[in-house]
Design a protein around this motif. Structure first.
Motif, PDB file in Angstrom:
ATOM      1  N   LYS A   1       0.831  -1.213   0.000  1.00  0.00           N
ATOM      2  CA  LYS A   1       0.000   0.000   0.000  1.00  0.00           C
ATOM      3  C   LYS A   1       0.859   1.255   0.000  1.00  0.00           C
ATOM      4  N   ASP A   2       2.030   1.204   0.633  1.00  0.00           N
ATOM      5  CA  ASP A   2       2.919   2.368   0.630  1.00  0.00           C
ATOM      6  C   ASP A   2       3.419   2.683  -0.776  1.00  0.00           C
ATOM      7  N   GLU A   3       3.706   1.654  -1.559  1.00  0.00           N
ATOM      8  CA  GLU A   3       4.140   1.870  -2.940  1.00  0.00           C
ATOM      9  C   GLU A   3       3.010   2.432  -3.795  1.00  0.00           C
ATOM     10  N   ILE A   4       1.788   1.996  -3.533  1.00  0.00           N
ATOM     11  CA  ILE A   4       0.639   2.540  -4.261  1.00  0.00           C
ATOM     12  C   ILE A   4       0.491   4.030  -3.953  1.00  0.00           C
ATOM     13  N   ILE A   5       0.664   4.394  -2.678  1.00  0.00           N
ATOM     14  CA  ILE A   5       0.569   5.801  -2.278  1.00  0.00           C
ATOM     15  C   ILE A   5       1.642   6.625  -2.973  1.00  0.00           C
ATOM     16  N   GLU A   6       2.883   6.116  -2.987  1.00  0.00           N
ATOM     17  CA  GLU A   6       3.992   6.845  -3.618  1.00  0.00           C
ATOM     18  C   GLU A   6       3.769   7.054  -5.114  1.00  0.00           C
ATOM     19  N   GLN A   7       3.308   6.009  -5.790  1.00  0.00           N
ATOM     20  CA  GLN A   7       3.232   6.051  -7.244  1.00  0.00           C
ATOM     21  C   GLN A   7       1.979   6.723  -7.782  1.00  0.00           C
ATOM     22  N   THR A   8       0.903   6.750  -6.995  1.00  0.00           N
ATOM     23  CA  THR A   8      -0.348   7.309  -7.507  1.00  0.00           C
ATOM     24  C   THR A   8      -0.813   8.552  -6.759  1.00  0.00           C
ATOM     25  N   GLY A   9      -0.332   8.747  -5.537  1.00  0.00           N
ATOM     26  CA  GLY A   9      -0.801   9.875  -4.741  1.00  0.00           C
ATOM     27  C   GLY A   9      -2.139   9.632  -4.087  1.00  0.00           C
ATOM     28  N   MET A  10      -2.594   8.395  -4.090  1.00  0.00           N
ATOM     29  CA  MET A  10      -3.867   8.063  -3.437  1.00  0.00           C
ATOM     30  C   MET A  10      -3.702   8.140  -1.926  1.00  0.00           C
ATOM     31  N   THR A  11      -4.819   8.241  -1.237  1.00  0.00           N
ATOM     32  CA  THR A  11      -4.779   8.302   0.223  1.00  0.00           C
ATOM     33  C   THR A  11      -4.504   6.914   0.797  1.00  0.00           C
ATOM     34  N   LYS A  12      -4.158   6.890   2.079  1.00  0.00           N
ATOM     35  CA  LYS A  12      -3.836   5.629   2.760  1.00  0.00           C
ATOM     36  C   LYS A  12      -5.037   4.691   2.758  1.00  0.00           C
ATOM     37  N   SER A  13      -6.225   5.226   2.976  1.00  0.00           N
ATOM     38  CA  SER A  13      -7.414   4.372   3.039  1.00  0.00           C
ATOM     39  C   SER A  13      -7.750   3.780   1.674  1.00  0.00           C
TER      40      SER A  13
END
Length: 72
Positions: A6-18
Protein backbone atom coordinates in the motif's frame (compact mmCIF):
# COMPACT_ATOMS: atom_id res chain seq x y z
CA UNK A 1 6.65 -12.77 -8.40
CA UNK A 2 6.21 -9.02 -8.43
CA UNK A 3 4.35 -7.65 -5.42
CA UNK A 4 3.16 -4.21 -4.38
CA UNK A 5 2.41 -2.74 -0.97
CA UNK A 6 0.00 0.00 0.00
CA UNK A 7 2.92 2.37 0.63
CA UNK A 8 4.14 1.87 -2.94
CA UNK A 9 0.64 2.54 -4.26
CA UNK A 10 0.57 5.80 -2.28
CA UNK A 11 3.99 6.85 -3.62
CA UNK A 12 3.23 6.05 -7.24
CA UNK A 13 -0.35 7.31 -7.51
CA UNK A 14 -0.80 9.88 -4.74
CA UNK A 15 -3.87 8.06 -3.44
CA UNK A 16 -4.78 8.30 0.22
CA UNK A 17 -3.84 5.63 2.76
CA UNK A 18 -7.41 4.37 3.04
CA UNK A 19 -7.83 4.03 -0.75
CA UNK A 20 -4.51 2.19 -1.05
CA UNK A 21 -5.51 -0.16 1.78
CA UNK A 22 -8.80 -0.88 0.05
CA UNK A 23 -7.01 -1.70 -3.21
CA UNK A 24 -4.73 -4.17 -1.42
CA UNK A 25 -7.71 -5.70 0.40
CA UNK A 26 -9.66 -6.18 -2.83
CA UNK A 27 -6.58 -7.59 -4.54
CA UNK A 28 -6.15 -10.14 -1.77
CA UNK A 29 -9.82 -11.12 -2.09
CA UNK A 30 -9.27 -11.76 -5.81
CA UNK A 31 -6.31 -14.00 -5.01
CA UNK A 32 -8.39 -15.99 -2.50
CA UNK A 33 -11.07 -16.46 -5.18
CA UNK A 34 -8.36 -17.77 -7.54
CA UNK A 35 -7.47 -20.44 -4.99
CA UNK A 36 -4.64 -18.90 -2.96
CA UNK A 37 -5.77 -19.12 0.70
CA UNK A 38 -2.44 -17.60 1.82
CA UNK A 39 -3.90 -14.16 1.01
CA UNK A 40 -6.79 -14.65 3.45
CA UNK A 41 -4.81 -12.88 6.19
CA UNK A 42 -5.70 -9.40 7.41
CA UNK A 43 -2.11 -8.66 8.46
CA UNK A 44 -0.70 -9.26 5.00
CA UNK A 45 -0.10 -5.84 3.46
CA UNK A 46 0.81 -6.73 -0.12
CA UNK A 47 -0.60 -8.49 -3.15
CA UNK A 48 0.63 -9.36 -6.65
CA UNK A 49 1.38 -6.40 -8.88
CA UNK A 50 -0.51 -7.90 -11.84
CA UNK A 51 -3.77 -7.97 -9.84
CA UNK A 52 -3.45 -4.30 -8.82
CA UNK A 53 -2.52 -3.19 -12.34
CA UNK A 54 -5.53 -5.04 -13.75
CA UNK A 55 -7.85 -3.49 -11.14
CA UNK A 56 -6.61 0.07 -11.70
CA UNK A 57 -5.81 -0.10 -15.39
CA UNK A 58 -2.36 1.36 -14.68
CA UNK A 59 1.23 0.17 -15.02
CA UNK A 60 2.60 0.51 -11.51
CA UNK A 61 6.01 -0.79 -10.46
CA UNK A 62 6.44 -3.12 -7.52
CA UNK A 63 9.17 -5.16 -5.88
CA UNK A 64 10.53 -8.36 -7.34
CA UNK A 65 10.20 -10.93 -4.56
CA UNK A 66 11.82 -14.35 -4.65
CA UNK A 67 11.35 -16.81 -1.81
CA UNK A 68 14.67 -18.24 -0.67
CA UNK A 69 14.78 -21.99 -0.21
CA UNK A 70 16.77 -23.32 2.70
CA UNK A 71 19.92 -25.23 1.84
CA UNK A 72 19.20 -28.15 4.19
Amino acid sequence: MNIITKDEIIEQTGMTKSVASRIIREGKQEMVKKGYPFYNNKRLNFCPLEVVNKMLGLELKGNDYHAIKSAS
